[in-house]
Design a protein around this motif. Structure first.
Motif, PDB file in Angstrom:
ATOM      1  N   GLY A  39      -3.004 -18.912  31.227  1.00 22.74           N
ATOM      2  CA  GLY A  39      -2.157 -18.006  31.987  1.00 22.74           C
ATOM      3  C   GLY A  39      -1.919 -18.505  33.401  1.00 22.74           C
ATOM      4  N   CYS A  40      -2.949 -19.092  34.013  1.00 22.07           N
ATOM      5  CA  CYS A  40      -2.792 -19.663  35.359  1.00 22.07           C
ATOM      6  C   CYS A  40      -1.815 -20.831  35.347  1.00 22.07           C
ATOM      7  CB  CYS A  40      -4.145 -20.109  35.903  1.00 22.07           C
ATOM      8  SG  CYS A  40      -5.206 -18.749  36.412  1.00 22.07           S
ATOM      9  N   LEU A  41      -1.886 -21.656  34.310  1.00 21.90           N
ATOM     10  CA  LEU A  41      -0.949 -22.782  34.202  1.00 21.90           C
ATOM     11  C   LEU A  41       0.485 -22.272  34.067  1.00 21.90           C
ATOM     12  CD1 LEU A  41      -2.920 -25.177  31.804  1.00 21.90           C
ATOM     13  CD2 LEU A  41      -2.642 -25.380  34.278  1.00 21.90           C
ATOM     14  N   ILE A  42       0.669 -21.262  33.217  1.00 22.77           N
ATOM     15  CA  ILE A  42       1.997 -20.660  33.062  1.00 22.77           C
ATOM     16  C   ILE A  42       2.456 -20.065  34.384  1.00 22.77           C
ATOM     17  CG2 ILE A  42       3.304 -18.805  31.937  1.00 22.77           C
ATOM     18  CD1 ILE A  42       1.442 -19.167  29.505  1.00 22.77           C
ATOM     19  N   TYR A  98       7.749  -9.962  10.388  1.00 23.81           N
ATOM     20  CA  TYR A  98       8.662  -8.894   9.979  1.00 23.81           C
ATOM     21  C   TYR A  98      10.117  -9.314  10.180  1.00 23.81           C
ATOM     22  CZ  TYR A  98      10.957  -4.313   9.915  1.00 23.81           C
ATOM     23  OH  TYR A  98      11.794  -3.263   9.642  1.00 23.81           O
ATOM     24  N   PHE A  99      10.418  -9.886  11.360  1.00 26.28           N
ATOM     25  CA  PHE A  99      11.789 -10.263  11.670  1.00 26.28           C
ATOM     26  C   PHE A  99      12.210 -11.577  11.014  1.00 26.28           C
ATOM     27  CE2 PHE A  99      11.089  -7.360  15.324  1.00 26.28           C
ATOM     28  CZ  PHE A  99      12.190  -6.537  15.134  1.00 26.28           C
ATOM     29  N   THR A 100      11.247 -12.406  10.612  1.00 28.09           N
ATOM     30  CA  THR A 100      11.585 -13.695   9.997  1.00 28.09           C
ATOM     31  C   THR A 100      11.333 -13.688   8.498  1.00 28.09           C
ATOM     32  OG1 THR A 100       9.366 -14.583  10.449  1.00 28.09           O
ATOM     33  CG2 THR A 100      11.074 -14.922  12.132  1.00 28.09           C
ATOM     34  N   ASN A 101      11.087 -12.499   7.941  1.00 24.78           N
ATOM     35  CA  ASN A 101      10.845 -12.378   6.499  1.00 24.78           C
ATOM     36  C   ASN A 101       9.646 -13.202   6.047  1.00 24.78           C
ATOM     37  OD1 ASN A 101      11.923 -10.717   4.625  1.00 24.78           O
ATOM     38  ND2 ASN A 101      13.570 -12.067   4.001  1.00 24.78           N
ATOM     39  N   GLY A 102       8.647 -13.292   6.914  1.00 27.34           N
ATOM     40  CA  GLY A 102       7.429 -14.027   6.579  1.00 27.34           C
ATOM     41  C   GLY A 102       7.517 -15.511   6.817  1.00 27.34           C
ATOM     42  N   ALA A 103       8.688 -16.004   7.258  1.00 30.99           N
ATOM     43  CA  ALA A 103       8.845 -17.443   7.458  1.00 30.99           C
ATOM     44  C   ALA A 103       8.036 -17.943   8.647  1.00 30.99           C
ATOM     45  CB  ALA A 103      10.322 -17.791   7.656  1.00 30.99           C
ATOM     46  N   MET A 104       7.854 -17.073   9.650  1.00 31.39           N
ATOM     47  CA  MET A 104       7.101 -17.444  10.847  1.00 31.39           C
ATOM     48  C   MET A 104       5.990 -16.427  11.076  1.00 31.39           C
ATOM     49  SD  MET A 104      10.174 -18.495  13.473  1.00 31.39           S
ATOM     50  CE  MET A 104       8.989 -18.874  14.779  1.00 31.39           C
ATOM     51  N   ASN A 105       4.778 -16.935  11.254  1.00 30.51           N
ATOM     52  CA  ASN A 105       3.653 -16.059  11.582  1.00 30.51           C
ATOM     53  C   ASN A 105       2.531 -16.894  12.187  1.00 30.51           C
ATOM     54  OD1 ASN A 105       1.874 -17.025   9.282  1.00 30.51           O
ATOM     55  ND2 ASN A 105       3.590 -16.143   8.129  1.00 30.51           N
ATOM     56  N   PHE A 106       1.599 -16.215  12.818  1.00 28.88           N
ATOM     57  CA  PHE A 106       0.465 -16.908  13.407  1.00 28.88           C
ATOM     58  C   PHE A 106      -0.548 -17.248  12.325  1.00 28.88           C
ATOM     59  CE2 PHE A 106       2.209 -14.820  17.148  1.00 28.88           C
ATOM     60  CZ  PHE A 106       2.110 -15.834  18.103  1.00 28.88           C
ATOM     61  N   VAL A 115      -2.480 -16.639  22.545  1.00 23.80           N
ATOM     62  CA  VAL A 115      -1.090 -16.680  23.004  1.00 23.80           C
ATOM     63  C   VAL A 115      -0.743 -15.420  23.799  1.00 23.80           C
ATOM     64  CG1 VAL A 115       1.321 -16.627  22.240  1.00 23.80           C
ATOM     65  CG2 VAL A 115      -0.287 -18.224  21.180  1.00 23.80           C
ATOM     66  N   VAL A 116      -1.103 -14.266  23.270  1.00 20.19           N
ATOM     67  CA  VAL A 116      -0.754 -13.001  23.932  1.00 20.19           C
ATOM     68  C   VAL A 116      -1.452 -12.868  25.281  1.00 20.19           C
ATOM     69  CG1 VAL A 116      -0.942 -10.489  23.792  1.00 20.19           C
ATOM     70  CG2 VAL A 116      -0.221 -11.793  21.797  1.00 20.19           C
ATOM     71  N   VAL A 117      -2.757 -13.136  25.323  1.00 22.69           N
ATOM     72  CA  VAL A 117      -3.505 -13.014  26.582  1.00 22.69           C
ATOM     73  C   VAL A 117      -2.985 -14.019  27.608  1.00 22.69           C
ATOM     74  CG1 VAL A 117      -5.776 -13.212  27.672  1.00 22.69           C
ATOM     75  CG2 VAL A 117      -5.560 -12.117  25.440  1.00 22.69           C
ATOM     76  N   SER A 118      -2.671 -15.229  27.163  1.00 19.02           N
ATOM     77  CA  SER A 118      -2.178 -16.265  28.076  1.00 19.02           C
ATOM     78  C   SER A 118      -0.825 -15.883  28.670  1.00 19.02           C
ATOM     79  CB  SER A 118      -2.062 -17.610  27.340  1.00 19.02           C
ATOM     80  OG  SER A 118      -3.309 -18.022  26.840  1.00 19.02           O
ATOM     81  N   ILE A 119       0.092 -15.445  27.819  1.00 21.56           N
ATOM     82  CA  ILE A 119       1.423 -15.089  28.297  1.00 21.56           C
ATOM     83  C   ILE A 119       1.368 -13.860  29.198  1.00 21.56           C
ATOM     84  CG2 ILE A 119       3.714 -14.308  27.575  1.00 21.56           C
ATOM     85  CD1 ILE A 119       3.448 -16.028  25.107  1.00 21.56           C
ATOM     86  N   ASN A 120       0.526 -12.889  28.827  1.00 25.91           N
ATOM     87  CA  ASN A 120       0.378 -11.699  29.652  1.00 25.91           C
ATOM     88  C   ASN A 120      -0.196 -12.052  31.026  1.00 25.91           C
ATOM     89  OD1 ASN A 120      -1.525  -9.304  30.610  1.00 25.91           O
ATOM     90  ND2 ASN A 120       0.095  -8.398  29.368  1.00 25.91           N
ATOM     91  N   THR A 121      -1.227 -12.879  31.036  1.00 25.36           N
ATOM     92  CA  THR A 121      -1.824 -13.315  32.305  1.00 25.36           C
ATOM     93  C   THR A 121      -0.830 -14.134  33.116  1.00 25.36           C
ATOM     94  OG1 THR A 121      -4.005 -13.386  31.243  1.00 25.36           O
ATOM     95  CG2 THR A 121      -3.773 -14.540  33.340  1.00 25.36           C
ATOM     96  N   GLY A 122      -0.059 -14.972  32.434  1.00 24.57           N
ATOM     97  CA  GLY A 122       0.939 -15.790  33.120  1.00 24.57           C
ATOM     98  C   GLY A 122       1.964 -14.962  33.854  1.00 24.57           C
ATOM     99  N   ALA A 123       2.335 -13.809  33.292  1.00 26.63           N
ATOM    100  CA  ALA A 123       3.319 -12.939  33.941  1.00 26.63           C
ATOM    101  C   ALA A 123       2.785 -12.414  35.271  1.00 26.63           C
ATOM    102  CB  ALA A 123       3.681 -11.780  33.013  1.00 26.63           C
TER     103      ALA A 123
END
Length: 231
Positions: A39-42, A98-106, A115-123
């Motif tokens: 998050g700091c890097l972002i 849900y939006f990619t019909n299962g084509a993309m997921n973690f 990913v979520v914690v990093s992006i949230n901290t980056g904001a």
């Protein structure tokens, strides 16, 4: 009598489920640390991009690109600072397939949580870094340019080292906040400290004794981080 029973229940739960709590503590520490670092890097990247100078003599293309970057960063910052982390985790983990019909997921809840914690901290760090850069006396930048430094060199060798020193307390605060806020990751089946508490209470129905253990564990983690930050 009441406290005697409480201590007895706590001791009984701890003796049986100690490994679950300790595993949760480990996952919480690791997730908070990785999320804070990334998050700091972002935040540094976003903060630097937001402070790219624009002069009236610059060509329109450069001005347009800089203003577009600033607008995108502003949208990102407001979006992730204005919504709860628990919903961000839900949208990332369940919304993407849900939006990619299962084509993309973690691939795992670990990856999604990081990913979520990093992006949230980056904001949050983006605004902290931007403010830190702007707080440095303008004479520092003018002096660097006077001896022939480019904007990149000025940022790397003059401005950012001073900015890092100034915002270090806020970085520590974000780490402490992340230790507590990672508790919402149970929503995506990530086994952090709060998830361990939920598992134990589901097996024993001893909600309050387990909550006491949980509270003490979080308090120990945050107090340790605070002491290290002061040092």
């Amino acid at each position: 009598m009441v406290f005697t029973k409480l201590f007895a229940d706590i001791a009984k739960i701890w003796a049986k489920y100690r490994s679950s709590y300790l595993a949760g503590v480990k996952n919480t520490i690791v997730l908070a640390f990785i999320g804070t670092v990334l998050g700091c890097l972002i935040g540094f990247v976003c903060g630097i991009l937001q402070t790219i100078p624009v002069n009236k003599n610059d060509n329109p293309l450069k001005k347009g690109v800089v203003y577009l970057i600033r607008a995108l960063i502003r949208i990102y910052v407001e979006l992730f600072r204005g919504t709860p982390m628990v919903l961000q985790a839900v949208f990332a983990y369940y919304g993407l397939p849900y939006f990619t019909n299962g084509a993309m997921n973690f691939s795992s809840s670990w990856v999604c949580a990081v990913v979520v914690v990093s992006i949230n901290t980056g904001a949050y760090m983006a605004e902290t870094v931007r403010g830190g850069i702007l707080s440095i006396d303008r004479g520092q930048t003018e002096g660097a340019k006077a001896i022939g430094m480019s904007h990149f060199q000025t940022m790397m060798y003059v401005i950012l080292p001073q900015t890092l020193r100034n915002i270090l307390p806020q970085i520590g605060n974000n780490y402490i906040i992340n230790i507590k806020d990672t508790s919402v990751m149970f929503i995506i089946s990530f086994t952090e400290l709060f998830a361990a508490h939920r598992a134990v209470t589901g097996a024993t129905y001893q909600y309050f004794p387990s909550a006491v253990i949980e509270m003490i564990a979080y308090l120990c983690l945050t107090l340790t981080a605070s002491v290290l930050l002061r040092l």
